[in-house]
Design a protein around this motif. Structure first.
Motif, PDB file in Angstrom:
ATOM      1  N   ALA A  44       0.817  -1.217   0.000  1.00 54.15           N
ATOM      2  CA  ALA A  44       0.000   0.000   0.000  1.00 54.15           C
ATOM      3  C   ALA A  44       0.848   1.263   0.000  1.00 54.15           C
ATOM      4  O   ALA A  44       0.387   2.331  -0.406  1.00 54.15           O
ATOM      5  CB  ALA A  44      -0.933  -0.001   1.207  1.00 54.15           C
ATOM      6  N   ALA A  47       1.723   3.168  -3.845  1.00 49.89           N
ATOM      7  CA  ALA A  47       0.878   4.230  -4.420  1.00 49.89           C
ATOM      8  C   ALA A  47       1.088   5.548  -3.686  1.00 49.89           C
ATOM      9  O   ALA A  47       1.205   6.610  -4.311  1.00 49.89           O
ATOM     10  CB  ALA A  47      -0.588   3.822  -4.377  1.00 49.89           C
ATOM     11  N   PRO A  58      -3.480  12.850  -2.838  1.00 51.87           N
ATOM     12  CA  PRO A  58      -4.626  11.962  -3.065  1.00 51.87           C
ATOM     13  C   PRO A  58      -5.913  12.539  -2.472  1.00 51.87           C
ATOM     14  O   PRO A  58      -5.903  13.147  -1.405  1.00 51.87           O
ATOM     15  CB  PRO A  58      -4.239  10.664  -2.343  1.00 51.87           C
ATOM     16  CG  PRO A  58      -2.755  10.716  -2.245  1.00 51.87           C
ATOM     17  CD  PRO A  58      -2.419  12.165  -2.099  1.00 51.87           C
ATOM     18  N   TRP A  62     -10.641   8.628  -1.867  1.00 48.46           N
ATOM     19  CA  TRP A  62     -10.025   7.426  -2.431  1.00 48.46           C
ATOM     20  C   TRP A  62      -9.735   6.409  -1.332  1.00 48.46           C
ATOM     21  O   TRP A  62      -9.523   5.252  -1.627  1.00 48.46           O
ATOM     22  CB  TRP A  62      -8.735   7.758  -3.160  1.00 48.46           C
ATOM     23  CG  TRP A  62      -8.890   8.651  -4.347  1.00 48.46           C
ATOM     24  CD1 TRP A  62     -10.042   9.018  -4.977  1.00 48.46           C
ATOM     25  CD2 TRP A  62      -7.832   9.305  -5.039  1.00 48.46           C
ATOM     26  NE1 TRP A  62      -9.778   9.860  -6.020  1.00 48.46           N
ATOM     27  CE2 TRP A  62      -8.417  10.061  -6.079  1.00 48.46           C
ATOM     28  CE3 TRP A  62      -6.452   9.342  -4.885  1.00 48.46           C
ATOM     29  CZ2 TRP A  62      -7.670  10.819  -6.958  1.00 48.46           C
ATOM     30  CZ3 TRP A  62      -5.714  10.108  -5.765  1.00 48.46           C
ATOM     31  CH2 TRP A  62      -6.303  10.827  -6.793  1.00 48.46           C
ATOM     32  N   LEU A  64      -7.133   5.650   0.403  1.00 44.28           N
ATOM     33  CA  LEU A  64      -5.906   4.879   0.196  1.00 44.28           C
ATOM     34  C   LEU A  64      -5.213   4.617   1.518  1.00 44.28           C
ATOM     35  O   LEU A  64      -5.149   5.477   2.381  1.00 44.28           O
ATOM     36  CB  LEU A  64      -4.949   5.643  -0.735  1.00 44.28           C
ATOM     37  CG  LEU A  64      -5.444   5.907  -2.150  1.00 44.28           C
ATOM     38  CD1 LEU A  64      -4.429   6.742  -2.903  1.00 44.28           C
ATOM     39  CD2 LEU A  64      -5.688   4.599  -2.883  1.00 44.28           C
TER      40      LEU A  64
END
Length: 71
Positions: A44, A47, A58, A62, A64
């Motif tokens: 992870a 990204a 980001p 999202w 993330l």
């Protein structure tokens, strides 16, 4: 570059041994020094690091996971 997890010769994604669960990450670019790496990285984090290196924030929607390398 990121690998996937282990695999069994007879098929399937592999078991729970350290060897079968090990994956690796290779990276270069802004903010990374040759021969150094954080002691623990997660898929992870890739990204998150790419977005940081590109100067992209980001969108919170999202959702993330992960952190840029070294953070």
């Amino acid at each position: 570059m990121v690998t996937d997890h282990g695999h069994r010769d007879e098929g399937g994604h592999g078991g729970r041994s350290a060897q079968e669960r090990t994956a690796w990450i290779a990276a270069c670019g802004p903010g990374l020094s040759a021969g150094t790496a954080p002691s623990v990285l997660h898929h992870a984090d890739v990204a998150a690091h790419v977005y940081t290196a590109l100067g992209i924030t980001p969108d919170p929607h999202w959702t993330l996971d992960g952190s840029p390398f070294g953070v």
